[in-house]
Each structure stands twice: as structure tokens, then as C-alpha cells.
Design a protein around this motif. Structure first.
Motif, PDB file in Angstrom:
ATOM      1  N   ASP A   1       0.816  -1.213   0.000  1.00  0.00           N
ATOM      2  CA  ASP A   1       0.000   0.000   0.000  1.00  0.00           C
ATOM      3  C   ASP A   1       0.854   1.269   0.000  1.00  0.00           C
ATOM      4  N   LEU A   2       2.138   1.128  -0.369  1.00  0.00           N
ATOM      5  CA  LEU A   2       3.029   2.271  -0.537  1.00  0.00           C
ATOM      6  C   LEU A   2       3.205   2.510  -2.035  1.00  0.00           C
TER       7      LEU A   2
ATOM      8  N   ARG B   1      -0.326   5.865   3.298  1.00  0.00           N
ATOM      9  CA  ARG B   1      -0.607   4.591   2.650  1.00  0.00           C
ATOM     10  C   ARG B   1      -1.866   4.715   1.802  1.00  0.00           C
TER      11      ARG B   1
ATOM     12  N   GLY C   1       0.582   5.867   7.559  1.00  0.00           N
ATOM     13  CA  GLY C   1       1.469   5.789   6.409  1.00  0.00           C
ATOM     14  C   GLY C   1       2.890   5.515   6.839  1.00  0.00           C
ATOM     15  N   TYR C   2       3.846   5.994   6.045  1.00  0.00           N
ATOM     16  CA  TYR C   2       5.243   5.622   6.220  1.00  0.00           C
ATOM     17  C   TYR C   2       6.139   6.860   6.206  1.00  0.00           C
TER      18      TYR C   2
END
Length: 488
Positions: free
Chosen positions: A51-52, A425, A434-435
Motif C-alpha cells: 500500500d506504498l 498509505r 502511512g510511512y
């Protein structure tokens, strides 16, 4: 200072002069790279989340030729490094930003370091106007109207770059309507798609601000008069306001008379000027606060009658100039970035300003979820500065901007990074869903990687470490672009 091994290697672009053997900012983790690299399907330790999807672009100084004269770290040619993520895979490339001054320099039109040659202010035949410094677009990068723009910290010509290939498209002047220049740290509104910029003059008492629409039309431009020339580095942007900085780092009187870069910290308060994004320059409202300098704003937003701005406020670094660096001792001392996170609240009804320091840890180069830029945010991600006189980024902090509490992720002892980016994400349900992504380099081996950290499990370490085929020197600022934004 650099060790014997890195001095022996010099820099990949050629041999350094004896003078630059004393310059730490062209050696070790700062050493430029000579080659432009393209690599697909990169090796990974761990797993890249499915999902990135998107790309992280980071700008920075990278001299195309080995400096021979005095060289400031900020003067290197602009180079973009980018990593694209999709379907659990990653690809990388780096490219020089081919600004007009970069191209002229390659053709022998500029001098050593970052000063144009011959001096444009003394040469009536020069086509470079009154500019003294080489405009390299090496400081910041933003995504606007489907492509990237490289921006320069002394306020220069934006340079458009293809978001998929990093190939330079050319200077951006918004259909010929740009009155002058654009400074690094101008902003893109994620809701409207507008590019809101500021510009300042080195030697005249004014600043300007303007807006470019999502489809690249200049739709607003205004001038703001100042008591004297100023050297702002950033601005704030909310849904309805621009926040300009009048800070007490100013030119000396002698420097102004001779058009030379001679600055000092003046005994005067800092001022923040709040003006409607569509307003006139004379509608600005100034809020005075304690004397300070700010390199980088975290974010700004509106809260009732208050305009709120969070930023990294510089504090004394405590390091005396180190004679071991010879003529570079003053540069090293000034570049020792010691800053703490601070919140200012400016009441548009009462005219009062309230200041609140969030933490006393030293950090800088803040990043947020850009989908929330100019609106209220709770989370920001800062580099953790090493306790050294050089800019060495030993890890990351995740700040709670409400409480001032922070979580920490430190790199391995020989690893150093640069400004991170936040990547939401796919299908993100909250601001920190998210990241956090960062380029990191091992100063012992010269090998670089990209670390991908789950922002909601920040202290657990990276979920993926993407091994890069080329070294990425320490650099400046970056941005994240979602996959759908790149495709558009």
C-alpha cells in the motif's frame, strides 16, 4: 574532520585543492557523486508494503566539478535523488538539475564555487542582471501542475523537472508573468493545488508574495515594504493567510554599501507578517516576538481567531569556531544547526502573540503529511541532530505537536540521513496512517539505502531497507508525491 581514507578518495568528480582538504562539507557523507544512475527492481531487506505507492524526491548540493577555490556547502550544483515505489518494488535514479547557471558553468561561464564570474554587479556587459551567486535550484523541490520545481534558497529561477524521469524541462516563469524570482520553501496548497510563493531582495527593503493557480497561471502578486533588506528562509501558509518572516539576521551597513555578503544578528525583535492570501501588501499585520531566527517552518493553520505557526527556532549552538577547519571555521560554526520546535499563536483580533516551546531536543528539517499542509496537523517528523559541530543527522523524531512528546528512531552509529518525507498509505484513514521515508548513508562504507518506517509503529525500526546502487550525499529538502499525482 574527515578521516585519512575519505581524504585520500577526495571526491568522485576530481581532486580537491589543498584548500578544500580543510572543507568537511565536500568529504565523507557530504562528498558529491559524479555519475547519474538509473536502477530498477532494487534489492530489499524486509518487505516494501503493497500500500506504498508514489515517489520521494530529495534535492541537494552536488558540485559537478571538484571545487578549487573557497567552497560553501550551499553552493553545489542541484541534484535530485528519487525513489519510486509501486507493487512492492522500488526503482531509483539521480539527475543534475540543469539550471541556466549550471549549464553556463559547464560551458565555462561561471567561476569556482558559488559566485558568478565575472562579477555581474561590476560587469556592464553581463546578461545575468544584478545576481552575484550561482543559481543552482539546489535547495527545495515541490510538485505542482504535474511536474517538479527545483527552488533555490537565495530566491532564484524555478526549474521544472519531469516527475517520472528527473529530466530537466526548463526554467519556469508561469507564462512570462513571473515578476522576478521565487524562494525555496514556497508552498503548494494540497486542496486548491495553488503554488504560493515568496521572494526577497538581497539589497533592497522589500519582500513579495504571490499565487500561481493549479493550471500554472499567476493570479496574485503583491509587494511588502520592510525597514531594510532581510534574509528570510521560509514562510507559513494557512487556508487563508500567508505568514512572512522579518527576522533579525541582516546585512551590515558596510556590506550594503559594497553589495557584499556581510551579515550579523541585529538587536531587534523577530516579526511575523500575516496577510490574506488574496490581500494587498499594505494589509499585512505584523506580530512582534522574541528575537530569533527560523530556517524551517513545520506547518501553519487557523484556529478560531488565531493564526498558528510551528517552526524550528534556532538556539545558540555553543560551539566556538574550530581552527582545525582553517578558512572554513566560520562556515562550519554557522552551519551547526541547533533548533527546537516552537509554536506561535497570533491573535488576529487582539494583536497578541503567544509563544510555546514544545521540546528541548535539538532537531531540524521537519516534514509532515503534505495532504494536511496549511491545515491543522498533530504529527511532524524531524531529523535528530548529532551533538557535533557538523550537520550530521543521526535519526528521526516523530513529534506530537499538541503535547510536545516525541518518539525516536536512531540509525546505526555509522549511518546518517537527511530530511525525511511522509508517505500516506493507499486508503489512509488518519493523518499518521502511512510511512516515513529517508535516504541514509553509511559513512564507513559509502553505501546508501532508503529506510521505510511505519509511522504508527515508529520506534520498531524500518519495515523495509532498500539498497541503492549509488551513494546519496547528505542534502537538503524533499517532497513526497502520491502515485496518482505522478501519473496525472
Amino acid at each position: 574532520m574527515a578521516d585519512d581514507a575519505s581524504i585520500a578518495r577526495r571526491i568522485e568528480t576530481g581532486n580537491l585543492s589543498d584548500l578544500n582538504l580543510l572543507n568537511p562539507y565536500v568529504q565523507g557523507i557530504y562528498e558529491p557523486v559524479a555519475r547519474e544512475t538509473t536502477a530498477d527492481d532494487l534489492p530489499v531487506i524486509g518487505e516494501i508494503p503493497l500500500d506504498l505507492h508514489g515517489a520521494f524526491y530529495r534535492n541537494g548540493p552536488n558540485p559537478a566539478a571538484a571545487p578549487q577555490g573557497l567552497h560553501h556547502w550551499f553552493d553545489g550544483d542541484g541534484m535530485l535523488h528519487a525513489i519510486w515505489f509501486e507493487n512492492g518494488k522500488a526503482r531509483y535514479r539521480n539527475r543534475f538539475i540543469k539550471s541556466p547557471d549550471h549549464v553556463a558553468d559547464l560551458n565555462g561561464g561561471c567561476g569556482a564555487g558559488g559566485v558568478l564570474y565575472p562579477s555581474t554587479r561590476a560587469d556592464p556587459t553581463s546578461t545575468r542582471g544584478d545576481r552575484v551567486y550561482k543559481d543552482t535550484a539546489n535547495t527545495d523541490v515541490v510538485l505542482h501542475n504535474g511536474s517538479l520545481m527545483g527552488l533555490w534558497y537565495i530566491s532564484g529561477q524555478p526549474v521544472r523537472v519531469d516527475a517520472s524521469t528527473l529530466e530537466t524541462l526548463g526554467v519556469e516563469n508561469f507564462g512570462g508573468a513571473l515578476p522576478r524570482h521565487v524562494s525555496a520553501h514556497s508552498k503548494v496548497d494540497p486542496v486548491t493545488g495553488e503554488f504560493v510563493f515568496f521572494d526577497y531582495s538581497l539589497y533592497e527593503p522589500w519582500m513579495t508574495f504571490g499565487t500561481v493557480s493549479a493550471d500554472n497561471r499567476l493570479i496574485h502578486f503583491q509587494k511588502v515594504d520592510l525597514p531594510g533588506p532581510r534574509l528570510p528562509h521560509d514562510m507559513g501558509l494557512t487556508e487563508n493567510y500567508v505568514i512572512l518572516h522579518d527576522l533579525p539576521v541582516v546585512f551590515s551597513e558596510g556590506g550594503l554599501k559594497r553589495s557584499m555578503w556581510q551579515i550579523h544578528f541585529a538587536d531587534q525583535p523577530a516579526r511575523f507578517g500575516v496577510v490574506p492570501r488574496t490581500g494587498r501588501g499594505d494589509q499585512i499585520r505584523w506580530f512582534e516576538t522574541d528575537s530569533c531566527y527560523i530556517y524551517h517552518v513545520v506547518n501553519a493553520w487557523e484556529d478560531g481567531d488565531e493564526v498558528v505557526m510551528t517552526a524550528c527556532m534556532m538556539v545558540p549552538n555553543g560551539y566556538p569556531p574550530n581552527p582545525a577547519y582553517g578558512p572554513y571555521a566560520p562556515m562550519v560554526n554557522v552551519l551547526a544547526l541547533n533548533a527546537v520546535p516552537v509554536e506561535w499563536r497570533m491573535n488576529m483580533k487582539t494583536g497578541q502573540v503567544k509563544k510555546r516551546q514544545l521540546d528541548d531536543r535539538i532537531g531540524e528539517f521537519p516534514a509532515i503529511n503534505q495532504d494536511y499542509a496549511s491545515r491543522k496537523t498533530r504529527w511532524s517528523y524531524h531529523v535528530a541532530m548529532s551533538k557535533t559541530e557538523l550537520q550530521r543527522f543521526a535519526g528521526l523524531y516523530k513529534y506530537d505537536l499538541v503535547t510536545g512528546e516525541a518518539k525516536t528512531h536512531l540509525y546505526a552509529p555509522s549511518m546518517f540521513g537527511s530530511e525525511p518525507a511522509f508517505a500516506p498509505r493507499i486508503g489512509a484513514k488518519s493523518e499518521d496512517d502511512g510511512y516515513v521515508i529517508a535516504f541514509v548513508t553509511d559513512e564507513n562504507t559509502g553505501k546508501s539505502e532508503v529506510q521505510v518506517i511505519d509511522a504508527q509503529n515508529f520506534e520498531a525500526g524500518p519495515v523495509a531497507r532498500v539498497m541503492l546502487p549509488a551513494r546519496v550525499p547528505a542534502g537538503f529538502h524533499g517532497t513526497w508525491a502520491r502515485g496518482d499525482q505522478i501519473a496525472a
